[in-house]
Design an enzyme around this catalytic site. Structure first.
Site, short mmCIF file in Angstrom:
data_model
loop_
_atom_site.label_atom_id
_atom_site.label_comp_id
_atom_site.label_asym_id
_atom_site.label_seq_id
_atom_site.Cartn_x
_atom_site.Cartn_y
_atom_site.Cartn_z
N ASP A 271 1.00 -1.48 0.14
CA ASP A 271 -0.37 -0.11 -0.43
C ASP A 271 0.78 1.25 -0.18
OD1 ASP A 271 0.99 0.13 2.34
OD2 ASP A 271 -1.07 0.14 3.86
N CYS B 116 -23.54 -5.60 0.57
CA CYS B 116 -24.69 -5.05 1.34
C CYS B 116 -26.37 -4.77 1.44
CB CYS B 116 -24.09 -3.54 1.44
SG CYS B 116 -22.08 -3.41 1.91
N CYS C 134 -28.01 -2.75 4.63
CA CYS C 134 -27.11 -2.79 5.61
C CYS C 134 -26.60 -1.56 5.75
CB CYS C 134 -26.02 -4.30 5.95
SG CYS C 134 -25.46 -4.23 7.55
N CYS D 284 -21.96 -0.74 10.19
CA CYS D 284 -20.99 0.05 10.07
C CYS D 284 -20.63 1.22 10.00
CB CYS D 284 -20.02 -0.24 8.61
SG CYS D 284 -20.26 0.06 6.88
N CYS E 16 -19.73 3.80 13.55
CA CYS E 16 -18.65 4.43 13.66
C CYS E 16 -18.82 5.23 15.02
CB CYS E 16 -18.73 5.37 12.46
SG CYS E 16 -17.56 6.67 12.39
N CYS F 16 -12.30 10.57 11.25
CA CYS F 16 -11.82 8.97 11.19
C CYS F 16 -11.03 8.58 12.76
CB CYS F 16 -11.68 8.49 10.41
SG CYS F 16 -10.98 7.18 10.41
N CYS G 232 -15.72 0.39 12.55
CA CYS G 232 -17.18 -0.36 11.92
C CYS G 232 -16.46 -1.60 11.21
CB CYS G 232 -17.04 0.99 10.25
SG CYS G 232 -15.09 0.89 9.76
N CYS H 201 -19.02 -4.90 10.41
CA CYS H 201 -19.56 -5.45 9.46
C CYS H 201 -20.12 -6.83 9.49
CB CYS H 201 -18.81 -5.35 8.67
SG CYS H 201 -19.44 -6.51 6.93
#
Length: 294
Positions: free
Chosen positions: A130, A184, A187, A190, A194, A210, A240, A244
């Site tokens: 990344d 998703c 739903c 998440c 948060c 965040c 979050c 899930c």
């Protein structure tokens, strides 16, 4: 079949999933990224703006590239990482940072796979974790590994969540896998989980709200309005992702990413007393070390 051989070799090396995608990004990637930057949502992450033009066009990294081999590695925690947030005298560290630094582990595996590709097929290869300017999650969705949920993270029907992504760009011209669609549905687990309202429910995040951004990326003090919501989180958040429903299908964690006992629920009092040497000893080889003691 070339793809089947590559997939089998990747799984032998410890990757939990692999997909193949065209190396050129889609126009909407640029629209999403430049819209994100225009709103200033990158905060202090200036590297996103600096690399934006290359980020939306993977071939810009290497013009000879024809195929992106996208790989996933599971770091699914053996426990509920949110348990620590309910222990006020302990420090909560997000799941991925409680073990070895994934950059080091995955880079080694990518090099082994790249060498094998070169020897087996005469391929030219470039490896990306990344730190390279690649839009990993859209590319992973295009390669069929999963989809970006409302929390913006990759979700998979086969592997749930809790995945590191990495890529090999190659000059091999391989047929792409089918992109994954979004599952998703209605739903919003998440979004509701948060603690700071950083998710808008439409698959967009504002990192400036965040807690992961503020405890990992940002250098400035956390805004006062967010401080009461921080709780005992000292590195990352996970709220979050842990919420899930798909994470219950997560692949077993790679052994290299099982948490260290000393990083699971460290005492806040002990952490506050660490000097520089103590900090480095406790967090050696983990992502936490990169942010520094202060």
């Amino acid at each position: 079949m070339v793809k089947a051989e590559i997939r089998a070799q990747a799984l032998r090396l410890g990757f939990c999933d692999v997909g193949f995608a065209p190396v050129d990004g889609e126009p909407r990637w640029a629209e999403d990224l430049f819209g994100f930057l225009a709103e200033g949502r990158q905060g202090e992450m200036n590297w996103l703006a600096d690399t934006a033009d290359r980020r939306v066009r993977p071939r810009a990294l290497w013009p000879q590239a024809r195929t992106a081999i996208v790989l996933a590695t599971s770091h699914a925690p053996p426990d509920d990482p949110q348990t620590a947030t309910r222990l006020p005298d302990r420090g909560a560290i997000c799941a991925y940072a409680r073990s070895r630094d994934y950059h080091d582990v995955i880079k080694k595996r990518l090099k082994v796979l790249a060498r094998w590709l070169t020897e087996r097929f005469g391929a030219e290869v470039r490896a990306c974790v990344d730190t390279a300017p690649v839009m990993e999650k859209p590319l992973a969705q295009q390669a069929g590994l999963g989809w970006q949920g409302r929390h913006t993270l990759l979700v998979s029907k086969r592997n749930g969540g809790w995945m590191f992504l990495s890529e090999l760009l190659t000059d091999l011209d391989l047929p792409p896998d089918l992109p994954e669609s979004n599952h998703c549905g209605s739903c919003r687990a998440c979004v509701e989980a948060c603690p700071t309202g950083a998710l808008d429910g439409e698959g967009r995040i504002d990192p400036r709200l965040c807690l992961s951004y503020h405890t990992i990326e940002a250098k400035a003090p956390m805004p006062e309005a967010l401080r009461p919501r921080m709780g005992n989180r000292i590195y990352g958040c996970d709220a979050c992702q842990a919420a899930c429903p798909w994470v219950r299908f997560s692949a077993p964690s790679d052994p290299d990413f099982l948490p260290r006992i000393e990083t699971m629920v460290p005492r806040l009092g002990d952490l506050a007393q660490l000097d520089e040497a103590g900090f480095r000893t406790l967090f050696v080889g983990t992502p936490v070390k990169r942010v520094g003691r202060d």
